[in-house]
Scaffold this motif. Structure first.
Motif, PDB file in Angstrom:
ATOM      1  N   PHE A 181     -21.029   5.693   1.301  1.00  0.00           N
ATOM      2  CA  PHE A 181     -19.427   6.121   1.933  1.00  0.00           C
ATOM      3  C   PHE A 181     -18.902   5.625   0.801  1.00  0.00           C
ATOM      4  O   PHE A 181     -19.310   5.147   0.183  1.00  0.00           O
ATOM      5  CB  PHE A 181     -19.179   5.998   3.136  1.00  0.00           C
ATOM      6  CG  PHE A 181     -20.360   6.456   4.349  1.00  0.00           C
ATOM      7  CD1 PHE A 181     -19.719   7.940   5.084  1.00  0.00           C
ATOM      8  CD2 PHE A 181     -20.843   6.085   4.629  1.00  0.00           C
ATOM      9  CE1 PHE A 181     -20.900   8.205   6.197  1.00  0.00           C
ATOM     10  CE2 PHE A 181     -21.838   6.484   5.794  1.00  0.00           C
ATOM     11  CZ  PHE A 181     -21.467   6.979   6.059  1.00  0.00           C
ATOM     12  N   SER A 182     -17.403   7.165   0.834  1.00  0.00           N
ATOM     13  CA  SER A 182     -16.410   6.593  -0.363  1.00  0.00           C
ATOM     14  C   SER A 182     -15.492   6.018   0.233  1.00  0.00           C
ATOM     15  O   SER A 182     -15.530   5.436   1.843  1.00  0.00           O
ATOM     16  CB  SER A 182     -15.891   8.227  -0.698  1.00  0.00           C
ATOM     17  OG  SER A 182     -15.438   8.211  -0.239  1.00  0.00           O
ATOM     18  N   GLY A 183     -14.792   5.232  -0.510  1.00  0.00           N
ATOM     19  CA  GLY A 183     -13.874   4.424   0.106  1.00  0.00           C
ATOM     20  C   GLY A 183     -13.257   5.395   1.618  1.00  0.00           C
ATOM     21  O   GLY A 183     -13.173   4.256   2.427  1.00  0.00           O
ATOM     22  N   GLY A 184     -12.709   6.566   1.379  1.00  0.00           N
ATOM     23  CA  GLY A 184     -11.479   7.059   2.760  1.00  0.00           C
ATOM     24  C   GLY A 184     -12.777   6.864   3.419  1.00  0.00           C
ATOM     25  O   GLY A 184     -11.913   7.110   4.337  1.00  0.00           O
ATOM     26  N   VAL A 240      -4.795   2.040   3.598  1.00  0.00           N
ATOM     27  CA  VAL A 240      -4.999   3.008   2.179  1.00  0.00           C
ATOM     28  C   VAL A 240      -4.048   2.929   0.685  1.00  0.00           C
ATOM     29  O   VAL A 240      -4.841   3.194  -0.294  1.00  0.00           O
ATOM     30  CB  VAL A 240      -3.711   4.308   2.844  1.00  0.00           C
ATOM     31  CG1 VAL A 240      -3.927   4.710   3.856  1.00  0.00           C
ATOM     32  CG2 VAL A 240      -2.061   4.221   2.185  1.00  0.00           C
ATOM     33  N   SER A 241      -3.889   1.574   0.991  1.00  0.00           N
ATOM     34  CA  SER A 241      -3.344   1.062  -0.871  1.00  0.00           C
ATOM     35  C   SER A 241      -4.981   0.609  -1.538  1.00  0.00           C
ATOM     36  O   SER A 241      -4.327   0.794  -2.757  1.00  0.00           O
ATOM     37  CB  SER A 241      -3.153  -0.551  -0.245  1.00  0.00           C
ATOM     38  OG  SER A 241      -4.043  -1.103  -0.178  1.00  0.00           O
ATOM     39  N   ALA A 242      -5.650   0.384  -0.896  1.00  0.00           N
ATOM     40  CA  ALA A 242      -7.310   0.280  -1.596  1.00  0.00           C
ATOM     41  C   ALA A 242      -8.147   1.719  -2.121  1.00  0.00           C
ATOM     42  O   ALA A 242      -9.004   1.721  -2.586  1.00  0.00           O
ATOM     43  CB  ALA A 242      -8.143  -0.403  -1.418  1.00  0.00           C
ATOM     44  N   LEU A 243      -7.162   2.714  -1.213  1.00  0.00           N
ATOM     45  CA  LEU A 243      -7.244   4.366  -2.076  1.00  0.00           C
ATOM     46  C   LEU A 243      -7.066   4.886  -2.587  1.00  0.00           C
ATOM     47  O   LEU A 243      -5.815   4.731  -3.492  1.00  0.00           O
ATOM     48  CB  LEU A 243      -7.606   5.360  -0.427  1.00  0.00           C
ATOM     49  CG  LEU A 243      -8.531   4.729   1.000  1.00  0.00           C
ATOM     50  CD1 LEU A 243      -8.116   5.334   1.657  1.00  0.00           C
ATOM     51  CD2 LEU A 243      -9.701   3.977   0.552  1.00  0.00           C
ATOM     52  N   ASP A 244      -8.130   5.535  -2.870  1.00  0.00           N
ATOM     53  CA  ASP A 244      -7.095   6.931  -3.840  1.00  0.00           C
ATOM     54  C   ASP A 244      -6.181   8.116  -3.778  1.00  0.00           C
ATOM     55  O   ASP A 244      -6.120   7.670  -2.531  1.00  0.00           O
ATOM     56  CB  ASP A 244      -7.867   7.732  -4.619  1.00  0.00           C
ATOM     57  CG  ASP A 244      -9.372   7.686  -6.227  1.00  0.00           C
ATOM     58  OD1 ASP A 244      -9.424   6.294  -5.919  1.00  0.00           O
ATOM     59  OD2 ASP A 244     -10.599   7.826  -5.816  1.00  0.00           O
ATOM     60  N   VAL A 245      -4.810   8.362  -4.457  1.00  0.00           N
ATOM     61  CA  VAL A 245      -4.357   8.657  -4.164  1.00  0.00           C
ATOM     62  C   VAL A 245      -4.429   9.833  -3.161  1.00  0.00           C
ATOM     63  O   VAL A 245      -3.490   9.674  -2.462  1.00  0.00           O
ATOM     64  CB  VAL A 245      -3.278   8.612  -5.561  1.00  0.00           C
ATOM     65  CG1 VAL A 245      -1.908   9.784  -4.373  1.00  0.00           C
ATOM     66  CG2 VAL A 245      -2.657   7.841  -5.558  1.00  0.00           C
TER      67      VAL A 245
END
Lengths: 356, 285
Positions: free
Chosen positions: A155-158, A182-187
């Motif tokens: 899976f992706s981070g999100g 959410v801080s480790a995720l893409d904007v």
């Protein structure tokens, strides 16, 4: 006011406290006498730089750490000594979501097994069969039931963060502690996950203790914001109030450092303030980690970098008396002897002086 | 074209190598196992039957590997001795694992004073060479099959326990064990579901490596006359016996030594293969 769902009463946590009897052991007071409360259905943000103790406080609430001082109450009940069945019941009330989605899941287990854990441990009912329940859980966070047989790394981070949310939701909690979810995720993905949080709050009436250093995410999601600095609560206020009229000098710096939020007051201030605040934050983080700056417990721990302290001519009171949290206008509470007493304009001149 | 060829070669490289390893290791261990299991049946000799007419007979059609100073068939004695050695090695590793794995899990997971106490005991063992510990234990109980097993098992566990402990510490603090705790998993469930599966590759590989050491150390103890006692054969005992004729009949020593070499080689190759397959991270770092 009705009884809050969560109330944190004078909680402190000192790392290494149990070993402190041995000579040469260094202890670190990560959370220092913090009191906060979260009402049912409310969303409270904990903000502050790294090392401010916000994660430690979150872990205390999630009962991953036992605080060295103070009490945590849920529904008015002290949760300190819970064990066995009562602890399980607590787990069903309070859940946590982790920052690092890569390590929050056992890489050797399928999503199906990971999500089945709460059902096995708590004996949750699954009327339509467990598979259906797990599939439904995934759909609720915007994933598909067909993904159950995948492993976390597929899976992706999100997506993984959505699974983390699903895992927490499976127990039907009333409060979720979200540690920088959410801080480790893409904007681009951050917004989706934040929207998911907002939707779930609306649908399920969840309370949220949202730990973040991202003031925009906080503004989007939380009604009240608590600012921590080196383990102490410096200000807590309703969202708009804090962002538009921050009282504590540290809160002001924190907000001014965010481009686009500070602009609300005056564009030039944020431009002047941002470079001043950024190195300052980095420096104090390093100091907190290295323990170079001793927190004596006497006086205000922010005094040494406080522009207001400087502007007022270094009053003695800041160095000798620890400021207590006091109520201020607009529902704010601030831990500063002087903040709010003076017009805000001169503070800026001091800051720009410092920069120049 | 050449780029394609290079790419093909690099991807094919490790696979060929791994295939080579598993075949050589598997063949070595397979042949030796066959030798130990059916060797005495096909040779038709009693391992302890003496034949003074045929002392020190060289390899021949009657005695495939020759005979020793009492005319006993070396092929049969090596096969039977191999069984003994492998039983001791397996038993010793099982004993060491039975002590070390639970202890390592416990100390690693709990930490605190339990960890401190057990690890100091381990340090104590570390200060003394493994073989010396084993010799001490044999000295205490007298040499025999079961003492050798016990001695090697007790000599091996500290090293293994420390390994397991440090691996547990590495897994214990990962976020997913925190996540399990938040969900409500108790310590046993966390150990069972989160920690042990992560350790399994390491445990399999280390057990295999330890088996090689056990074979070697059995031979060492036997060579010192502290292993299985005559007339019962074991590889160590046969090696010890051959020492007396190393100048007059050197082939006896070769016959006693080469299978030890081959078994240890085979076990180590298989441990390598297992590490490559089960624990890719451990192999690369």
């Amino acid at each position: 006011m009705t009884e809050p769902l969560l109330s944190i009463e004078r909680v402190s946590h000192e790392f290494g406290a149990r070993r402190a009897l041995l000579p040469g052991r260094r202890t670190h007071l990560a959370v220092d006498d913090v009191s906060l409360s979260v009402a049912a259905g409310e969303s409270l943000a904990l903000v502050g730089e790294s090392g401010s103790g916000k994660t430690t406080l979150g872990r205390v609430v999630a009962k991953l750490l036992t605080p060295t001082g103070g009490t945590v109450r849920v529904d008015g009940r002290d949760v300190g000594g819970l064990s066995g069945r009562e602890l399980l019941a607590y787990r069903r009330t309070v859940q946590m979501i982790f920052q690092n989605t890569q390590h929050a899941f056992n890489p050797r287990r399928k999503i199906r097994d990971i999500l089945a854990d709460p059902y096995e441990i708590h004996g949750l009912p699954a009327p339509g069969g467990r598979d259906a329940a797990l599939g439904e859980l995934l759909e609720r966070v915007g994933l598909h039931a067909s993904m159950l047989d995948r492993y976390p790394h597929q899976f992706s981070g999100g997506q993984r963060q959505r699974i983390g949310i699903a895992r927490a939701l499976s127990l039907g909690p009333r409060l979720i502690v979200a540690d920088e979810p959410v801080s480790a995720l893409d904007v681009s993905v951050q917004a989706q996950v934040l929207n998911l949080f907002a939707r779930l709050r609306r649908e399920l009436g969840l309370s949220l203790l949202f730990i973040s250093h991202d003031l925009r995410a906080v503004y989007f999601l939380c009604e009240r914001i608590a600012v921590l600095y080196q383990g102490r609560l410096v200000e807590v206020a309703p969202r708009e109030r804090l962002l538009e009229h921050p009282l504590h000098p540290y809160s002001r710096r924190l907000i001014a450092a965010v481009p686009g939020l500070g602009e609300r007051d005056s564009a030039e201030v944020s431009a002047a303030d941002a470079p001043a605040a950024a190195p300052d934050a980095g420096e104090s983080t390093a100091a907190a980690v290295a323990g170079a700056e001793p927190v004596t417990g006497v006086g205000c721990h922010y005094a040494s970098r406080c522009p207001l302290h400087l502007q007022l001519g270094r009053p003695e009171r800041c160095l000798t008396e620890r400021p207590a949290l006091r109520a201020a206008a607009g529902g704010s509470a601030v831990a500063c002897h002087f903040a709010g007493d003076e017009p805000p304009a001169p503070v800026r001149s001091v800051v720009s002086e410092e920069v120049g | 074209m050449s780029a394609v060829a290079v790419a093909a070669a690099t991807t094919a490289g490790p696979r060929v190598k791994r295939g080579w390893k598993i075949w050589v290791g598997g063949a070595l261990l397979g042949i030796l196992a066959l030798f130990m299991l059916v060797g005495p049946l096909i040779s038709g000799y009693d391992p302890n039957a003496t034949d003074l007419e045929a002392r020190f007979a060289g390899p021949s059609a009657q005695h495939w590997l020759g005979t020793d100073d009492l005319g006993r068939d070396l092929f049969t004695r090596m096969a039977v001795g191999g069984r003994m050695t492998m039983l001791i090695a397996l038993g010793a590793v099982a004993l060491a694992s039975a002590i070390a794995i639970p202890l390592g899990l416990l100390t690693g997971y709990l930490g605190g004073w339990v960890d401190l106490a057990v690890m100091r005991v381990v340090d104590l063992f570390f200060a003394i060479p493994t073989l010396l510990v084993a010799i001490g234990i044999v000295g205490l109980f007298g040499p025999s099959f079961s003492t050798t097993l016990l001695a090697l098992g007790l000599a091996f566990w500290p090293f293994y326990a420390r390994l397991v402990r440090s691996a547990v510490v590495g897994v214990r603090d990962l976020a997913y064990t925190d996540a399990a705790r938040v969900i409500g998993a108790g310590p046993w469930r966390i150990i069972r579901k989160e920690i042990v599966p992560a350790l399994l590759p390491l445990l399999i590989v280390q057990t295999t490596v330890l088996l090689g050491f056990a074979v070697l150390d059995e031979a060492g103890l036997g060579f010192l006359g502290l292993g299985v006692q005559p007339p019962d054969p074991s590889w160590g005992a046969l090696l010890a016996q051959s020492r007396g004729f190393v100048l007059s009949h050197p082939w006896i020593g070769v016959i006693a030594g080469v299978p030890i070499l081959l078994v240890v080689l085979g076990i180590n190759i298989m441990a390598d293969v297992l590490r490559d397959r089960l624990d890719p991270q451990g192999a690369s770092t």
